[in-house]
Design a protein around this motif. Structure first.
Motif, PDB file in Angstrom:
ATOM      1  N   UNK A 106       0.906  -1.079   0.067  1.00 29.47           N
ATOM      2  CA  UNK A 106      -0.119  -0.097  -0.092  1.00 29.47           C
ATOM      3  C   UNK A 106       0.872   1.237  -0.071  1.00 29.47           C
ATOM      4  N   UNK A 107       1.965   1.406   0.996  1.00 30.03           N
ATOM      5  CA  UNK A 107       2.875   2.501   0.923  1.00 30.03           C
ATOM      6  C   UNK A 107       3.452   2.532  -0.385  1.00 30.03           C
ATOM      7  N   UNK A 108       3.741   1.525  -1.076  1.00 33.10           N
ATOM      8  CA  UNK A 108       4.797   1.543  -2.434  1.00 33.10           C
ATOM      9  C   UNK A 108       3.821   2.194  -3.326  1.00 33.10           C
ATOM     10  N   UNK A 109       2.352   1.342  -3.459  1.00 30.59           N
ATOM     11  CA  UNK A 109       1.520   1.950  -4.624  1.00 30.59           C
ATOM     12  C   UNK A 109       1.312   3.417  -4.476  1.00 30.59           C
ATOM     13  N   UNK A 110       1.073   3.811  -3.246  1.00 31.16           N
ATOM     14  CA  UNK A 110       0.925   5.348  -3.196  1.00 31.16           C
ATOM     15  C   UNK A 110       2.046   6.130  -3.443  1.00 31.16           C
ATOM     16  N   UNK A 111       3.214   5.620  -2.927  1.00 30.44           N
ATOM     17  CA  UNK A 111       4.404   6.602  -3.378  1.00 30.44           C
ATOM     18  C   UNK A 111       4.589   6.444  -4.820  1.00 30.44           C
ATOM     19  N   UNK A 112       4.404   5.332  -5.398  1.00 29.13           N
ATOM     20  CA  UNK A 112       4.749   5.383  -6.983  1.00 29.13           C
ATOM     21  C   UNK A 112       3.623   6.175  -7.680  1.00 29.13           C
ATOM     22  N   UNK A 113       2.700   6.476  -7.178  1.00 28.42           N
ATOM     23  CA  UNK A 113       1.603   7.391  -7.892  1.00 28.42           C
ATOM     24  C   UNK A 113       2.212   8.621  -7.925  1.00 28.42           C
ATOM     25  N   UNK A 114       2.730   9.190  -6.903  1.00 28.21           N
ATOM     26  CA  UNK A 114       3.342  10.424  -6.354  1.00 28.21           C
ATOM     27  C   UNK A 114       4.723  10.442  -7.312  1.00 28.21           C
ATOM     28  N   UNK A 115       5.469   9.539  -7.223  1.00 30.80           N
ATOM     29  CA  UNK A 115       6.866   9.710  -7.741  1.00 30.80           C
ATOM     30  C   UNK A 115       7.237   8.166  -8.519  1.00 30.80           C
ATOM     31  N   UNK A 116       7.036   8.272  -9.758  1.00 29.34           N
ATOM     32  CA  UNK A 116       7.141   6.936 -10.427  1.00 29.34           C
ATOM     33  C   UNK A 116       8.626   6.338 -10.641  1.00 29.34           C
ATOM     34  N   UNK A 117       8.945   6.105  -9.547  1.00 27.07           N
ATOM     35  CA  UNK A 117      10.467   5.545  -9.272  1.00 27.07           C
ATOM     36  C   UNK A 117      10.508   4.522  -8.229  1.00 27.07           C
ATOM     37  N   UNK A 118      10.796   3.127  -8.623  1.00 32.59           N
ATOM     38  CA  UNK A 118      10.473   2.021  -7.871  1.00 32.59           C
ATOM     39  C   UNK A 118      11.660   2.167  -6.783  1.00 32.59           C
TER      40      UNK A 118
END
Length: 272
Positions: A106-118
């Motif tokens: 969940x954290x990673x999905x939200x972060x990826x939406x804001x900044x598309x960097x894995x």
């Protein structure tokens, strides 16, 4: 003179052999301590293991009153205790990672939406969550920063930590990056899948709780019955603890009891 040289040579061989075996054991333990992120050296663990072995023998003799039986039981407990601790700590660590993966997705999905960097999304998870998952992901990022391709670093993390949920998440991430899928949606789907898996596990645990309780009750009953007979007629039970046939009977009964309880627990244990 020849006898002295033979004894001296044999002692030197034994000392060298023990040193080699200790080195092998320290390397094995070192790997286990490293993967558990424990702040203790292999040499310190070996010393603790020796103290546990000696202390187990002393406590066994003191509690059981029989030097031979006490030394065997206490020595076995002291010898296997530290190894069992490491094993249980590893199982608990895997379980801890399993429980954290759903929230991490969940954290990673939200972060990826804001900044598309894995890598940035993984760093956000590390900053937001605690051990043990944050420790494993920190190693992953260190490998990536040292030049390892990100997909390979993900696979290495999966190999280090045999967590079912982490394996599912990493496999989906690698496939999504390879075929160019929607990473945030993939992460969200993984989170939902893991959440449903945990729900099913709780349902199964509830349904099988009675069977597990019956197994433990059946396992304790022989000891309860033995204690009751001892209170009613100590002379009838005393030979079991003072004669060789008694030791054999108790050993056989305990072995069969353990096998029976293990079989029942195996039957009622259902993997999701």
């Amino acid at each position: 003179m020849a006898s002295f040289l033979a004894i001296w040579g044999g002692g030197e061989y034994v000392a060298n052999r023990l040193g080699a075996e200790r080195g092998i054991y320290e390397r094995i333990v070192g790997k286990e301590l490293h993967r558990l992120f424990l702040a203790i050296t292999p040499q310190e663990f070996v010393l603790l293991h020796l103290f546990a072995f000696a202390g187990g023998i002393g406590m066994g003799i003191l509690l059981l009153g029989n030097p031979i039986i006490g030394a065997i039981v206490g020595g076995a407990a002291g010898a296997w205790g530290p190894r069992i601790y490491l094993r249980r700590a590893w199982v608990a660590r895997i379980r801890g990672v399993d429980e954290q993966v759903e929230e991490a997705m969940v954290y990673m999905s939200n972060s990826f939406k804001a900044n598309p960097s894995l890598p940035e999304a993984i760093q956000d998870v590390i900053n937001s969550m605690g051990a043990p998952l944050s420790q494993e992901l920190s190693v992953l990022l260190k490998e990536y920063k040292l030049g390892t391709p990100l997909d390979q670093a993900l696979v290495n993390c999966q190999r280090r930590m045999p967590s079912r949920n982490l394996e599912l998440a990493i496999s989906a991430l690698v496939i999504g990056r390879t075929v160019g899928g929607n990473i945030p949606q993939i992460l969200s789907d993984i989170s939902n899948t893991i959440r449903e898996s945990f729900r099913l596990e709780r349902v199964i645990d509830t349904q099988t709780a009675q069977g597990k309780m019956q197994a433990w009750v059946m396992g304790m009953m022989p000891g309860v019955v033995l204690g009751a007979f001892y209170l009613l007629d100590p002379e009838l039970i005393t030979p079991l603890f003072e004669t060789l046939p008694g030791y054999l009977i108790l050993s056989g009964a305990a072995t069969l009891n353990i096998i029976g309880v293990s079989m029942i627990l195996k039957i009622v244990s259902i993997e999701v």
